[in-house]
Design a protein around this motif. Structure first.
Motif, short mmCIF file in Angstrom:
data_model
loop_
_atom_site.label_atom_id
_atom_site.label_comp_id
_atom_site.label_asym_id
_atom_site.label_seq_id
_atom_site.Cartn_x
_atom_site.Cartn_y
_atom_site.Cartn_z
N UNK A 1 -1.75 72.00 -7.86
CA UNK A 1 -1.45 72.86 -6.71
C UNK A 1 -1.69 74.33 -7.08
N UNK A 2 -1.32 74.69 -8.31
CA UNK A 2 -1.56 76.06 -8.80
C UNK A 2 -3.06 76.35 -8.83
N UNK A 3 -3.83 75.41 -9.37
CA UNK A 3 -5.29 75.58 -9.46
C UNK A 3 -5.90 75.63 -8.06
N UNK A 4 -5.44 74.73 -7.18
CA UNK A 4 -5.95 74.67 -5.81
C UNK A 4 -5.62 75.90 -5.00
N UNK A 5 -4.53 76.58 -5.37
CA UNK A 5 -4.12 77.79 -4.64
C UNK A 5 -5.09 78.95 -4.88
N UNK A 6 -5.88 78.88 -5.96
CA UNK A 6 -6.85 79.95 -6.25
C UNK A 6 -8.00 79.94 -5.23
N UNK A 7 -8.74 78.81 -5.08
CA UNK A 7 -9.77 78.81 -4.03
C UNK A 7 -9.18 78.96 -2.63
N UNK A 8 -7.95 78.45 -2.47
CA UNK A 8 -7.29 78.56 -1.16
C UNK A 8 -6.94 79.99 -0.78
N UNK A 9 -6.77 80.85 -1.79
CA UNK A 9 -6.40 82.25 -1.53
C UNK A 9 -7.62 83.17 -1.44
N UNK A 10 -8.80 82.65 -1.78
CA UNK A 10 -10.00 83.48 -1.79
C UNK A 10 -10.43 83.97 -0.39
N UNK A 11 -10.36 83.14 0.68
CA UNK A 11 -10.91 83.57 1.97
C UNK A 11 -10.39 84.91 2.51
N UNK A 12 -9.07 85.14 2.47
CA UNK A 12 -8.48 86.38 2.98
C UNK A 12 -9.07 87.57 2.22
N UNK A 13 -9.15 87.42 0.91
CA UNK A 13 -9.72 88.43 0.02
C UNK A 13 -11.23 88.58 0.24
N UNK A 14 -11.89 87.45 0.48
CA UNK A 14 -13.34 87.42 0.66
C UNK A 14 -13.79 88.32 1.81
N UNK A 15 -12.99 88.32 2.87
CA UNK A 15 -13.30 89.16 4.03
C UNK A 15 -13.34 90.63 3.67
N UNK A 16 -12.38 91.07 2.86
CA UNK A 16 -12.33 92.48 2.43
C UNK A 16 -13.56 92.80 1.57
N UNK A 17 -13.89 91.89 0.64
CA UNK A 17 -15.05 92.10 -0.24
C UNK A 17 -16.34 92.15 0.59
N UNK A 18 -16.41 91.31 1.63
CA UNK A 18 -17.58 91.32 2.52
C UNK A 18 -17.70 92.66 3.25
N UNK A 19 -16.56 93.25 3.58
CA UNK A 19 -16.56 94.52 4.32
C UNK A 19 -16.87 95.72 3.43
N UNK A 20 -16.43 95.66 2.18
CA UNK A 20 -16.49 96.86 1.31
C UNK A 20 -17.42 96.72 0.10
N UNK A 21 -17.82 95.49 -0.22
CA UNK A 21 -18.59 95.20 -1.44
C UNK A 21 -17.85 95.70 -2.68
N UNK A 22 -16.53 95.59 -2.62
CA UNK A 22 -15.71 96.10 -3.72
C UNK A 22 -14.49 95.21 -3.92
N UNK A 23 -14.13 94.96 -5.18
CA UNK A 23 -12.91 94.20 -5.47
C UNK A 23 -11.93 95.12 -6.19
N UNK A 24 -10.80 95.40 -5.52
CA UNK A 24 -9.79 96.27 -6.11
C UNK A 24 -8.39 95.81 -5.74
N UNK A 25 -7.47 96.77 -5.69
CA UNK A 25 -6.06 96.45 -5.41
C UNK A 25 -5.88 95.84 -4.01
N UNK A 26 -6.71 96.27 -3.05
CA UNK A 26 -6.53 95.78 -1.66
C UNK A 26 -6.83 94.29 -1.54
N UNK A 27 -8.05 93.83 -1.92
CA UNK A 27 -8.29 92.39 -1.84
C UNK A 27 -7.41 91.60 -2.80
N UNK A 28 -7.02 92.26 -3.91
CA UNK A 28 -6.11 91.61 -4.86
C UNK A 28 -4.76 91.30 -4.21
N UNK A 29 -4.28 92.23 -3.39
CA UNK A 29 -3.01 92.04 -2.67
C UNK A 29 -3.14 90.93 -1.63
N UNK A 30 -4.26 90.93 -0.90
CA UNK A 30 -4.50 89.88 0.11
C UNK A 30 -4.56 88.51 -0.57
#
Length: 296
Positions: free
Chosen positions: A144-173
């Motif tokens: 479940x812990x391992x599965x939660x990683x890909x499961x949590x990527x989509x919310x963050x993915x949207x921010x990365x798609x918008x900004x082409x940047x990975x930082x504190x904001x997508x990390x929080x999402x």
């Protein structure tokens, strides 16, 4: 006669396609990624929004397809999954593999046209879901812990798609959706315990429907609430939350926490099912509040 035959065949083909790609789940994941995009973007680009929706859908559909190929024999053992296209014999493994492979390629190519980081995180998501989470489900509750990683990527993915940047904001999402998945999946693991046991799936943290599992569910619900209001304090970069929005998110969290406590008190499948439904409403509501708060 030919007309009636085609009318019965077509809906089943369409419904099998929906089931192999888990269309409803895929659409909820797309919703998360679009919410992340809207939070990260300064001016909305409809073309990128459509590409993100399509790419996200293909990626999740591919993951689900590969998952059902790997678990075909285990799916046949469970009431919940025995009528899926592959274990029921309506779809061959080859057909499912072709669909999943095409979806993988389309997903990565489409996300790559947005930016390289989005494609990379999408590819990581498919890999972890199919090659780590799926085989671990019969070995250890850590799945479940391992599965939660890909499961949590989509919310963050949207921010990365918008900004082409990975930082504190997508990390929080990412953290918000990561912690949320534990009470959500443990609630499912609780009310489907007997069914999961038939296939040897170890989904609960203690392996049993006991107080230990219920306590951990409460703890992770509290972590989810804490992470969800962090943006109000102003140290998550461009990801900000007004006081009013934070109060609304916090109140939604208290409702979810109430149902987690109810599970601890009652220890029933009914309470677990209620927590699962409330958790889905919670994450949807939080994402909507975040987006509305940004644009108001």
């Amino acid at each position: 006669m030919a007309r009636s035959k085609s009318s019965t065949v077509t809906p089943s083909v369409i419904s099998d396609f929906k089931e192999i790609t888990k269309m409803r789940l895929s659409l909820s994941v797309v919703f998360s990624s679009l919410a992340g995009y809207l939070l990260g973007v300064e001016t909305i680009d409809i073309k990128t929004l459509i590409l993100l929706a399509l790419g996200g859908y293909f990626m999740v559909g591919a993951s689900n397809g590969f998952n059902q190929i790997i678990e075909k024999d285990l799916d046949a053992l469970m009431n919940r999954t025995k009528n899926r296209p592959i274990p029921s014999g309506r779809m061959s493994v080859t057909s499912a593999f072709v669909i999943s492979s095409i979806f993988t390629l389309l997903g990565i190519i489409i996300l790559y046209t947005i930016n390289k980081q989005t494609a990379m995180f999408g590819a990581i998501s498919i890999f972890l879901y199919t090659c780590a989470y799926t085989p671990l489900k019969t070995m250890t509750p850590i799945a479940v812990f391992v599965g939660a990683i890909p499961g949590a990527i989509p919310f963050m993915l949207g921010w990365v798609a918008a900004t082409n940047d990975f930082g504190i904001e997508p990390g929080t999402l990412f953290a918000l959706q990561f912690f949320w998945q534990f009470p959500h999946f443990w609630a499912i693991g609780w009310f489907l315990y007997e069914d999961y046991e038939k296939a040897g799936f170890k989904m609960l943290p203690t392996g049993k429907q006991d107080k230990g599992t219920a306590v951990q569910t409460i703890m992770y619900t509290i972590w989810t609430i804490i992470v969800s209001i962090i943006p109000v304090f102003g140290f998550t970069g461009k990801l900000q939350l007004s006081v009013v929005a934070a109060i609304l998110v916090f109140l939604a969290g208290l409702v979810m926490l109430n149902f987690a406590i109810k599970l601890f008190k009652e220890m029933t499948s009914k309470a677990a099912r209620q927590l699962m439904l409330v958790s889905v409403l919670y994450i949807t509501l939080v994402q909507i509040i975040y987006v509305i708060d940004k644009f108001i």
